[in-house]
Design a protein around this motif. Structure first.
Motif, PDB file in Angstrom:
ATOM      1  N   GLY A 156      -5.657  -0.412 -14.458  1.00 33.66           N
ATOM      2  CA  GLY A 156      -4.269  -0.289 -14.060  1.00 33.66           C
ATOM      3  C   GLY A 156      -3.609   0.896 -14.719  1.00 33.66           C
ATOM      4  O   GLY A 156      -2.434   1.176 -14.481  1.00 33.66           O
ATOM      5  N   ASN A 157      -4.359   1.612 -15.557  1.00 29.90           N
ATOM      6  CA  ASN A 157      -3.795   2.768 -16.238  1.00 29.90           C
ATOM      7  C   ASN A 157      -3.822   4.015 -15.373  1.00 29.90           C
ATOM      8  O   ASN A 157      -3.272   5.040 -15.739  1.00 29.90           O
ATOM      9  N   GLY A 216      -5.873   4.492 -26.704  1.00 28.37           N
ATOM     10  CA  GLY A 216      -5.202   5.644 -27.300  1.00 28.37           C
ATOM     11  C   GLY A 216      -4.788   6.647 -26.227  1.00 28.37           C
ATOM     12  O   GLY A 216      -4.668   7.834 -26.491  1.00 28.37           O
ATOM     13  N   SER A 217      -4.575   6.173 -25.010  1.00 28.36           N
ATOM     14  CA  SER A 217      -4.113   7.022 -23.902  1.00 28.36           C
ATOM     15  C   SER A 217      -5.071   8.175 -23.620  1.00 28.36           C
ATOM     16  O   SER A 217      -4.664   9.239 -23.166  1.00 28.36           O
ATOM     17  N   ALA A 218      -6.375   7.981 -23.893  1.00 24.83           N
ATOM     18  CA  ALA A 218      -7.321   9.094 -23.812  1.00 24.83           C
ATOM     19  C   ALA A 218      -7.924   9.292 -22.423  1.00 24.83           C
ATOM     20  O   ALA A 218      -8.680  10.238 -22.215  1.00 24.83           O
ATOM     21  N   GLY A 219      -7.621   8.406 -21.481  1.00 22.67           N
ATOM     22  CA  GLY A 219      -8.235   8.507 -20.150  1.00 22.67           C
ATOM     23  C   GLY A 219      -7.905   9.799 -19.442  1.00 22.67           C
ATOM     24  O   GLY A 219      -8.717  10.345 -18.687  1.00 22.67           O
ATOM     25  N   THR A 220      -6.698  10.332 -19.682  1.00 17.27           N
ATOM     26  CA  THR A 220      -6.315  11.599 -19.060  1.00 17.27           C
ATOM     27  C   THR A 220      -6.722  12.782 -19.927  1.00 17.27           C
ATOM     28  O   THR A 220      -7.364  13.719 -19.464  1.00 17.27           O
ATOM     29  N   LEU A 235       0.841  -1.198   0.000  1.00 19.30           N
ATOM     30  CA  LEU A 235       0.000   0.000   0.000  1.00 19.30           C
ATOM     31  C   LEU A 235       0.878   1.250   0.000  1.00 19.30           C
ATOM     32  O   LEU A 235       0.676   2.187  -0.779  1.00 19.30           O
ATOM     33  N   GLU A 236       1.865   1.225   0.880  1.00 18.92           N
ATOM     34  CA  GLU A 236       2.772   2.365   1.014  1.00 18.92           C
ATOM     35  C   GLU A 236       3.561   2.603  -0.267  1.00 18.92           C
ATOM     36  O   GLU A 236       3.673   3.720  -0.752  1.00 18.92           O
ATOM     37  N   GLY A 237       4.074   1.495  -0.844  1.00 20.57           N
ATOM     38  CA  GLY A 237       4.908   1.622  -2.037  1.00 20.57           C
ATOM     39  C   GLY A 237       4.118   1.590  -3.326  1.00 20.57           C
ATOM     40  O   GLY A 237       4.695   1.688  -4.398  1.00 20.57           O
ATOM     41  N   GLN A 238       2.776   1.448  -3.223  1.00 21.01           N
ATOM     42  CA  GLN A 238       1.917   1.358  -4.425  1.00 21.01           C
ATOM     43  C   GLN A 238       2.505   0.326  -5.401  1.00 21.01           C
ATOM     44  O   GLN A 238       2.750   0.621  -6.578  1.00 21.01           O
ATOM     45  N   GLY A 239       2.699  -0.885  -4.874  1.00 21.13           N
ATOM     46  CA  GLY A 239       3.336  -1.943  -5.654  1.00 21.13           C
ATOM     47  C   GLY A 239       2.379  -2.659  -6.581  1.00 21.13           C
ATOM     48  O   GLY A 239       2.375  -3.895  -6.636  1.00 21.13           O
ATOM     49  N   PHE A 240       1.561  -1.924  -7.291  1.00 21.74           N
ATOM     50  CA  PHE A 240       0.577  -2.548  -8.181  1.00 21.74           C
ATOM     51  C   PHE A 240       0.099  -1.513  -9.185  1.00 21.74           C
ATOM     52  O   PHE A 240       0.263  -0.308  -8.990  1.00 21.74           O
ATOM     53  N   GLN A 241      -0.490  -2.009 -10.251  1.00 21.67           N
ATOM     54  CA  GLN A 241      -1.255  -1.134 -11.165  1.00 21.67           C
ATOM     55  C   GLN A 241      -2.657  -1.705 -11.296  1.00 21.67           C
ATOM     56  O   GLN A 241      -3.563  -1.293 -10.596  1.00 21.67           O
ATOM     57  N   CYS A 242      -2.854  -2.706 -12.177  1.00 16.18           N
ATOM     58  CA  CYS A 242      -4.212  -3.277 -12.246  1.00 16.18           C
ATOM     59  C   CYS A 242      -4.521  -4.057 -10.982  1.00 16.18           C
ATOM     60  O   CYS A 242      -5.668  -4.191 -10.596  1.00 16.18           O
ATOM     61  N   GLY A 243      -3.500  -4.605 -10.340  1.00 16.84           N
ATOM     62  CA  GLY A 243      -3.686  -5.291  -9.064  1.00 16.84           C
ATOM     63  C   GLY A 243      -4.044  -6.765  -9.179  1.00 16.84           C
ATOM     64  O   GLY A 243      -4.208  -7.438  -8.158  1.00 16.84           O
ATOM     65  N   PHE A 244      -4.144  -7.291 -10.399  1.00 18.72           N
ATOM     66  CA  PHE A 244      -4.595  -8.671 -10.541  1.00 18.72           C
ATOM     67  C   PHE A 244      -3.548  -9.661 -10.033  1.00 18.72           C
ATOM     68  O   PHE A 244      -3.882 -10.727  -9.533  1.00 18.72           O
ATOM     69  N   CYS A 245      -2.270  -9.299 -10.155  1.00 15.76           N
ATOM     70  CA  CYS A 245      -1.207 -10.194  -9.683  1.00 15.76           C
ATOM     71  C   CYS A 245      -0.894  -9.997  -8.213  1.00 15.76           C
ATOM     72  O   CYS A 245      -0.131 -10.761  -7.626  1.00 15.76           O
ATOM     73  N   THR A 246      -1.447  -8.929  -7.628  1.00 12.85           N
ATOM     74  CA  THR A 246      -0.925  -8.426  -6.350  1.00 12.85           C
ATOM     75  C   THR A 246      -1.159  -9.377  -5.180  1.00 12.85           C
ATOM     76  O   THR A 246      -0.269  -9.567  -4.338  1.00 12.85           O
ATOM     77  N   ALA A 247      -2.331  -9.988  -5.126  1.00 12.79           N
ATOM     78  CA  ALA A 247      -2.602 -10.897  -4.008  1.00 12.79           C
ATOM     79  C   ALA A 247      -1.591 -12.038  -4.001  1.00 12.79           C
ATOM     80  O   ALA A 247      -0.986 -12.358  -2.965  1.00 12.79           O
TER      81      ALA A 247
END
Ligand code: FES
Length: 935
Positions: free
Chosen positions: A664-665, A704-708, A88-100
């Motif tokens: 995860g984007n 197309g990177s449009a989320g931002t 949590l502290e290091g934000q060691g994830f993006q989509c988080g599917f592998c994280t558990a």
């Protein structure tokens, strides 16, 4: 059997042959994820009597009498396990599917294992992060550098070190962090059975032939399998042709696909669906189907497909109505344009480089496979919960295919476990929609990892014949490409990938004479589709390799040569694109900064290696440097739209409703920060709801990177309007002019003395009849350009072909960086994914058209040990078109990596590798034979 699950004694009987993963999920432990079914990815890792195991290959019966701990049981008495805290502290994830799975493995580490993460984490794969944030999290500090290829030369710079907490430029943590580290984040199939009574499961029979007509399908035996409810074939499917590709304009792609067709065009294509009470029954049903095929001639290479007499894969279609350029010749789309005269340009060249470059099929390998569930809601609307990047476009396609009005369909996405372009398609949603509409029961489908490899999509292989000329004084004189792309059996994304690939890659350089001849071609192979970079990574590999060859040929430093020729503000951006994109302009420009940042970093790195005595690897080693540039439009062409709503809630918190998906984007965090900045609040006070077609009116989607830059701009507009309304309400309430009302965190300061809290403003607005929900829309034009430059220092062993990456540097021009840590993570993840594509990833297809790399054990993606730590730098720019100066930065970091590495290897060895992947055996053979030296 008796088993202890997360400390609770449980009695349950697994089915014969059932693995522990599905057994635990059936008990509601949805934190146990499915990534592969083969023990390769580690997403399903749990503890059995304290030892981490891959639960997908662990028979459930072997857990009898044992204590099993899943991620749900890792925290004790409401206290997170230290590893969870660290992630949590290091934000060691993006989509988080592998994280558990990653945390379950890491939770058992002793100091020795923590000190050797390349070895200790070898059983857990992550496709998003590039592993740096995971390393930092596992080690519980700012970074363990043991896995660096060389000395630690990381010196990341943030352009926004003085950011207001929770606002623009701050490293705001992902709002979903707590749910991800506790395993409670809900992905597509994490829906408790009691919420979907009567849920059925769908499995597919897939074609064993590369090209065949289905003569008959006998479902008698399949329907007799206990538990089988229905079989669906082409006779049940709508006649409407569509494309699995999803774009704002559906006419961007050919209508060449049916839900089920009576002709199959690649091995793995859907033939029939069996729907049953269980996955096992559905699988048994598919095995019991009797299908008679008339086998047709097939063609597997685009070059053969273009030959006269080749089987016409979609020859029965009318090219005009299906939007296929030349169906009889297997050409789906083509472009032939010339700017100036390349023959004149070559005549005036002092040096000409000619080479045919080849890129391979690679797969997205999002950790969450494609999956969907459909049901009918209380209003009899079709609801589809899907792992998608484009819920609104899925709704439109389902409406078109099943002839339903859009208001009769709702598409929602849970948290999505990675996409990379692979989920900009309709690959599962039409199946469950068909079954649910016919059976009026909830139906779910989940692809296996093998189905992902054999029957979803890949990156388009490109064959690029490059001819480029330069004058001795360092200027480009002519640039010519002949391109053939292999779109496989269907044309989803084929036109767009071809056009986009030939766009910014060529537009990056000023040259009076440019020529493009490109064709996208059908073959009887697994379809290609959208993939991170959307054609650019393939073309940039060729162009940027060619730029180095030209520089070498005229005796000039490759970066100097690029500085001479790259576009700068004021230059036209010309790619010989058939439709000049006049809405693209320089909203900001940081390419020159990126080149300087990479050059300086490589120089510093070299000095540090030298000072540390690390540059002398021995007589067998040669070293070299290389770099490559890339440019990308910040928004896809021809329209990308978003609608957002920002509101003040009764408790004084803000809510953002937006359509764009989170996979995860990082769009959730970006939207919260943009809204917080406009509302003088902090991201933690902003709740983002998204990915639901019932929330807002439209969103083209997260690609197309449009989320931002598109959806973010809509959110910003809504938040600015809401801020104005809040001030107006406060002014009336306090009886002061509006210009004496200042929005601050938690309220509005009126008259410079008193702060009216937001919950009072909320009540006052109700009395005043003022709406505290503001809307924002954005249409994605004009568009700007973003830049990435990558540099490598490598060492190559001339005896064995071993490649060592001594230094990896990327500089990015992302405009004002909304969240530096998150943006850096996108760049690190893009680099890691690209390294796999440069060095070993390849979806191999045999002579009969069959994908042979159909499990993760055969298709190696970068593991922890494979990824060097990269230095990441940001240019300091402020974009005039992006929200608060921001630009897109999610797919583009991938694009310059392959040519930068190829250029570094060329610099070290003198050998030009023009074919991807540049596997170690190829390096060895080339060094041995020296056969690949050009010119
Ligand atoms: Fe690891 Fe997405 S965060 S797979």
């Amino acid at each position: 059997m008796a088993i202890e699950i997360n400390g609770a004694a449980t009695q349950a009987t697994p089915r014969p042959g059932q693995c522990l993963r599905t057994f635990l999920r059936e008990q509601g432990n949805f934190g146990v994820k499915k990534g592969c079914d083969g023990g390769d990815c580690g997403a399903c890792t749990v503890h059995v009597d304290g030892t981490p195991v891959h639960s997908c290959i662990y028979p459930a019966v072997r857990a009898e009498g044992k204590a099993v701990t899943t991620i749900e049981g890792l925290s004790k008495d409401g206290e997170l396990h230290p590893v969870q805290e660290q992630f949590l502290e290091g934000q060691g994830f993006q989509c988080g599917f592998c994280t558990a799975g990653m945390m379950m493995t890491a939770a058992t580490f002793d100091d020795e294992q923590r000190a050797n993460l390349p070895r200790s984490l070898k059983g857990n794969l992550c496709r998003c992060t590039g592993y740096r944030s995971i390393a930092d999290a596992v080690c519980g500090h700012g970074g363990d550098h043991k896995h660096d290829a060389g000395a630690d030369v990381s010196q990341e710079k943030s352009p926004a070190g003085d950011a207001t907490p929770g606002q623009l430029g701050d490293n705001v943590p992902a709002p979903a962090g707590q749910a991800i580290v506790t395993g409670t984040a809900r992905y597509t199939l994490d829906v408790p059975a009691e919420q979907l009574p009567g849920l059925l499961h769908l499995k597919l029979l897939r074609s064993p032939h590369a090209h065949a007509r289905i003569v008959s399908i006998d479902a008698t035996a399949a329907l007799a399998v206990p538990g089988v409810v229905a079989v669906f074939t082409h006779q049940d499917a709508p006649a409407q042709l569509f494309s699995t590709a999803q774009h704002e304009l559906y006419t961007d792609d050919p209508d060449d696909t049916r839900v089920f067709d009576d002709v199959v065009r690649f091995i793995g294509q859907r033939v029939a669906a069996v729907v049953a009470e269980s996955v096992g029954a559905a699988e048994a049903g598919t095995r019991a189907l009797a299908v008679e095929y008339e086998v047709l001639d097939a063609v597997f290479s685009p070059h053969d497909a273009l030959l006269p007499g080749a089987p016409a894969i979609h020859g029965e279609k009318d090219g005009e109505t299906a939007r296929i350029s030349r169906p009889q010749q297997n050409v789906i789309a083509e472009v032939h344009t010339e700017l100036g005269s390349v023959s004149d340009g070559f005549a005036n060249s002092d040096f000409i480089h000619e080479h045919t470059y080849q890129t391979q099929r690679v797969q997205h390998v999002a950790m969450e496979t494609h999956s969907s569930i459909a049901w009918l809601d209380e209003e009899d609307r079709l609801v589809v919960r899907s792992s998608t990047q484009v819920p609104f476009l899925v709704r439109r396609t389902l409406g078109r295919v099943f002839d339903l009005p859009e208001d009769r369909i709702r598409v929602v996405a849970g948290r999505v476990g990675g996409g990379f372009g692979g989920k900009q398609e309709v690959l599962t949603e039409d199946l469950v929609a068909l079954a649910t509409l016919k059976l009026r029961r909830p139906v779910q489908v989940e692809f296996t990892r093998t189905e992902q490899f054999t029957a979803t999509t890949t990156r388009h292989p490109f064959t690029i014949k490059l001819k480029a000329g330069a004058s001795r004084d360092g200027h480009l004189t002519a640039l010519q490409v002949e391109v053939v792309t292999n779109t496989g059996a269907y044309g989803n994304h084929a036109p767009g990938v071809m056009f986009h690939g030939c766009g910014e890659s060529l537009a990056l350089y000023k040259c009076a004479n440019k020529k493009v001849d490109a064709q996208a071609v059908y073959t009887n192979t697994v379809p290609a589709g959208a993939f991170r970079g959307y054609g650019l990574s393939q073309m940039i590999f060729a162009i940027e390799s060619g730029m180095d060859e030209l520089a070498v040929g005229i005796g000039m430093d490759p970066l100097e040569f690029r500085l001479n020729n790259m576009v700068r503000p004021g230059d036209d951006m010309v790619s010989t694109h058939p439709e000049p994109e006049e809405d693209v302009h320089y909203g900001s420009y940081g390419l020159d900064q990126c080149v300087a940042l990479v050059r300086d970093a490589l120089d510093r790195g070299k000095e540090r290696y030298r000072a540390a005595g690390l540059d002398d690897l021995g007589a067998d080693w040669v070293t070299g440097e290389g770099a490559a540039l890339s440019m990308i439009d910040t928004v896809p062409p021809r329209g990308h739209f978003a609608h957002s709503r920002v509101s003040l809630e009764a408790d004084g918190r803000f809510a953002v409703d937006v359509g764009t998906a989170e996979f995860g984007n990082g769009t959730t965090t970006v939207h919260a920060q943009l809204a917080a900045t406009a509302l003088a609040s902090t991201a933690s006070n902003v709740a983002v709801r998204q990915s639901d077609t019932d929330l807002v009116s439209h969103d083209t989607g997260a690609f197309g990177s449009a989320g931002t830059v598109v959806a973010g701009k809509a959110t910003l507009a809504a938040a600015v309007e809401l801020a104005s309304r809040l001030r107006a309400v406060a002014a009336v309430l306090a009886g002061v002019p509006e210009n004496e009302c200042v929005l601050v965190d938690g309220g509005v300061v009126v008259g410079g003395v008193r702060t009216v809290p937001l919950n009072e403003i909320y009540d006052a607005a109700r009395h005043q009849g003022v709406q505290l929900a503001a809307e924002g829309n954005w249409g994605g034009t004009p568009r700007s350009v973003a830049f990435n430059v990558h540099g490598f220092r490598v060492a190559v062993n001339t005896g064995t072909g071993e490649l060592r990456i001594l230094q990896s540097v990327q500089a990015a021009d992302a405009g004002v960086v909304v969240n530096p840590r998150q943006c850096r993570g996108q760049i690190e993840g893009g680099i890691a994914q690209a390294l796999g594509a440069v060095l070993y990833e390849e979806v191999k297809v045999d002579d009969a058209g069959r994908v042979t790399t159909d499990i993760l054990r055969q298709y190696h993606i970068p593991s922890f040990a494979d990824v060097p730590r990269s230095e990441v730098y940001f240019a300091t720019t402020n974009d005039s078109t992006g929200p608060l100066g921001a630009k897109s930065m999610s797919e583009s970091p991938f694009n310059p990596v392959a040519p930068a590495l190829a250029n570094a290897i060329r610099n070290a060895t003198g050998i030009r590798f023009g074919e991807l992947p540049i596997a170690r055996d190829k390096i060895y053979l080339a060094l041995r034979d020296r056969t690949l030296i050009p010119n």
